[in-house]
Design an enzyme around this catalytic site. Structure first.
Site, PDB file in Angstrom:
ATOM      1  N   LYS A  18     -12.532  -7.881   3.443  1.00  0.00           N
ATOM      2  CA  LYS A  18     -11.825  -7.165   2.372  1.00  0.00           C
ATOM      3  C   LYS A  18     -10.418  -6.789   2.852  1.00  0.00           C
ATOM      4  O   LYS A  18     -10.137  -6.859   4.055  1.00  0.00           O
ATOM      5  CB  LYS A  18     -12.615  -5.915   1.983  1.00  0.00           C
ATOM      6  CG  LYS A  18     -12.777  -4.915   3.116  1.00  0.00           C
ATOM      7  CD  LYS A  18     -13.830  -3.862   2.794  1.00  0.00           C
ATOM      8  CE  LYS A  18     -13.999  -2.904   3.957  1.00  0.00           C
ATOM      9  NZ  LYS A  18     -15.234  -2.099   3.834  1.00  0.00           N
TER      10      LYS A  18
ATOM     11  N   TYR B  32      16.403  11.077  12.578  1.00  0.00           N
ATOM     12  CA  TYR B  32      16.407  11.932  11.380  1.00  0.00           C
ATOM     13  C   TYR B  32      15.812  13.294  11.679  1.00  0.00           C
ATOM     14  O   TYR B  32      14.805  13.395  12.393  1.00  0.00           O
ATOM     15  CB  TYR B  32      15.587  11.284  10.263  1.00  0.00           C
ATOM     16  CG  TYR B  32      16.291  10.158   9.555  1.00  0.00           C
ATOM     17  CD1 TYR B  32      17.466  10.396   8.840  1.00  0.00           C
ATOM     18  CD2 TYR B  32      15.784   8.869   9.597  1.00  0.00           C
ATOM     19  CE1 TYR B  32      18.116   9.355   8.181  1.00  0.00           C
ATOM     20  CE2 TYR B  32      16.423   7.825   8.940  1.00  0.00           C
ATOM     21  CZ  TYR B  32      17.590   8.077   8.231  1.00  0.00           C
ATOM     22  OH  TYR B  32      18.216   7.063   7.587  1.00  0.00           O
TER      23      TYR B  32
HETATM   24  C1  PLP Z   1     -16.058  -2.211   5.021  1.00  0.00           C
HETATM   25  C2  PLP Z   1     -17.530  -2.218   4.987  1.00  0.00           C
HETATM   26  C3  PLP Z   1     -18.263  -2.692   6.089  1.00  0.00           C
HETATM   27  C4  PLP Z   1     -17.629  -3.088   7.409  1.00  0.00           C
HETATM   28  O1  PLP Z   1     -17.377  -1.970   8.221  1.00  0.00           O
HETATM   29  P1  PLP Z   1     -16.848  -2.159   9.737  1.00  0.00           P
HETATM   30  O2  PLP Z   1     -16.946  -0.801  10.311  1.00  0.00           O
HETATM   31  O3  PLP Z   1     -15.445  -2.653   9.651  1.00  0.00           O
HETATM   32  O4  PLP Z   1     -17.748  -3.125  10.390  1.00  0.00           O
HETATM   33  C5  PLP Z   1     -19.641  -2.784   5.940  1.00  0.00           C
HETATM   34  N1  PLP Z   1     -20.263  -2.417   4.798  1.00  0.00           N
HETATM   35  C6  PLP Z   1     -19.578  -1.937   3.733  1.00  0.00           C
HETATM   36  C7  PLP Z   1     -20.328  -1.541   2.504  1.00  0.00           C
HETATM   37  C8  PLP Z   1     -18.196  -1.814   3.795  1.00  0.00           C
HETATM   38  O5  PLP Z   1     -17.533  -1.321   2.747  1.00  0.00           O
END
Ligand code: PLP
Length: 371
Positions: free
Chosen positions: A36, A263
């Site tokens: 994702k 800044y």
């Molecule tokens: C993003 C996500 C994962 C992966 O998590 P990691 O800690 O990056 O391995 C697994 N399950 C769900 C439902 C997620 O949203």
């Protein structure tokens, strides 16, 4: 056009080896490689073929455009949506994307059930059970609702899942309670779902830290990118970072004691100093909140970021580097140089964020080179 001022490099080979390592660890369980958010900023389109070649059974996505990228690549892999979908997303998914959806409400279950019946073809779904993450899903005690979902026509229940809230924390008690509650609910569903339905609960941290023997699928993101979300990752030196970020020195200057830098004039030199300006800032995804906290590597030495990080300029103190430092010299923002290493996790710790946020920014804002 070459981008000279920042090099974001992604190692497809390390990505592949990380997935293979996880596969070996959890076999015979299946692996969902979580990609994702543009593969946590590493590039979905570029890396999806590698994930499949490394043996991913599933790719985890959130949006329909992400699913479209995978389908257009023609990859032979199942897709799992890792969040609740909007009605429009479901409609598209059913028509052309073939995403396995999670359901956490009767409403969504009915929507998919009716769509499946209309099409004369069952739609594969995963039941999401909320054991403590608190974002979505059926509560463990909604047994009547769960039974109802199991009895609906037009859908095939192919998975029952939950998500851990703190599998990367020091104390795993809450995670173990989540596991217990999950299996209680799962036990009750035993008579209503097919025996070969996939149970899946484990994210990266859980996969590294807790046995997966009762499950037939893991959902791993961070570990595939070589990001270590807890101490226990030290036992897995095979997991190697996938992304590195480098820049170069745009200017070296001697700044006398008592001058302010950046800044807000928030940093004052306490001594005659040698200051390097770097041609990157939060416009390149280097977090602005690393003000007076960030560290970079120059000539194999750790050098502190001083003053505010600007949109496209960051200043670092290189006074303590014994070797001569020149205009154009390499600077490692994330990665290794000599014997030193800076990881996304270390930077994230410095401003109470999460590695993924920096990965994402670096990947989104810059051209990425794949090696
Ligand atoms: C993003 C996500 C994962 C992966 O998590 P990691 O800690 O990056 O391995 C697994 N399950 C769900 C439902 C997620 O949203």
């Amino acid at each position: 056009m070459n981008q000279h001022h920042i090099q974001v490099t992604v190692s497809a080979n390390n990505f592949k080896n990380n997935i293979s390592h996880i596969r070996d660890r959890v076999t015979p369980s299946q692996v969902c490689v979580v990609m994702k958010a543009n593969a946590y900023g590493h590039g979905l389109k570029a890396l999806a073929p590698t994930a499949v070649a490394a043996g991913a059974d599933y790719i985890g996505i959130c949006t329909n455009p992400e699913a479209t990228i995978i389908r257009e690549l023609g990859l032979d892999v199942k897709l799992l949506r890792l969040r609740m979908a909007l009605p429009e997303e479901l409609q598209e998914s059913i028509q052309s994307l073939n995403i396995e959806e999670q359901i956490g409400t009767i409403e969504a279950a009915l929507y998919l059930s009716q769509a499946g019946v209309r099409r004369g073809k069952n739609i594969p779904v995963h039941i999401n059970i909320d054991t403590g993450m608190g974002r979505s899903g059926f509560f463990c005690n909604q047994i009547e609702e769960l039974k109802k979902v199991c009895s609906l026509p037009g859908i095939d229940i192919v998975g029952v899942m939950t998500h851990f809230a703190s599998a990367d924390g020091k104390d795993l008690a809450f995670t173990h309670r989540q596991i217990e509650d999950f299996y209680k609910a799962r036990q009750i569903l035993q008579n209503y779902v097919d025996y070969h339905v996939l149970n899946h609960t484990h994210n990266s941290a859980a996969t590294v830290r807790i046995s997966n023997e009762n499950n037939r699928l893991v959902r791993v993101g961070a570990a595939c990118y070589g990001v270590r979300t807890s101490q226990d990752f030290e036992n897995h030196p095979e997991l190697k970072p996938v992304m590195s970020v480098k820049t170069r020195i745009a200017q070296v200057r001697i700044v006398p004691k008592g001058k302010t830098i950046g800044y807000g004039s928030l940093f004052t030199t306490q001594r005659d100093s040698v200051i390097a300006s770097l041609p990157v800032g939060f416009g390149e995804g280097y977090p602005r909140s690393l003000f007076n906290k960030g560290i970079v590597l120059i000539k194999g030495h750790r050098c502190p970021v001083i003053g505010r990080v600007s949109l496209n300029i960051t200043t670092v103190d290189i006074t303590d580097i014994p070797e001569p430092v020149q205009w154009g010299d390499e600077v490692v923002l994330v990665g290794t140089q000599g014997k030193e290493e800076i990881t996304f996790e270390e930077l994230a710790d410095k401003f109470a964020s999460v590695h993924t946020e920096i990965n994402l920014m670096a990947g989104f804002m810059n051209q990425v080179n794949y090696v």
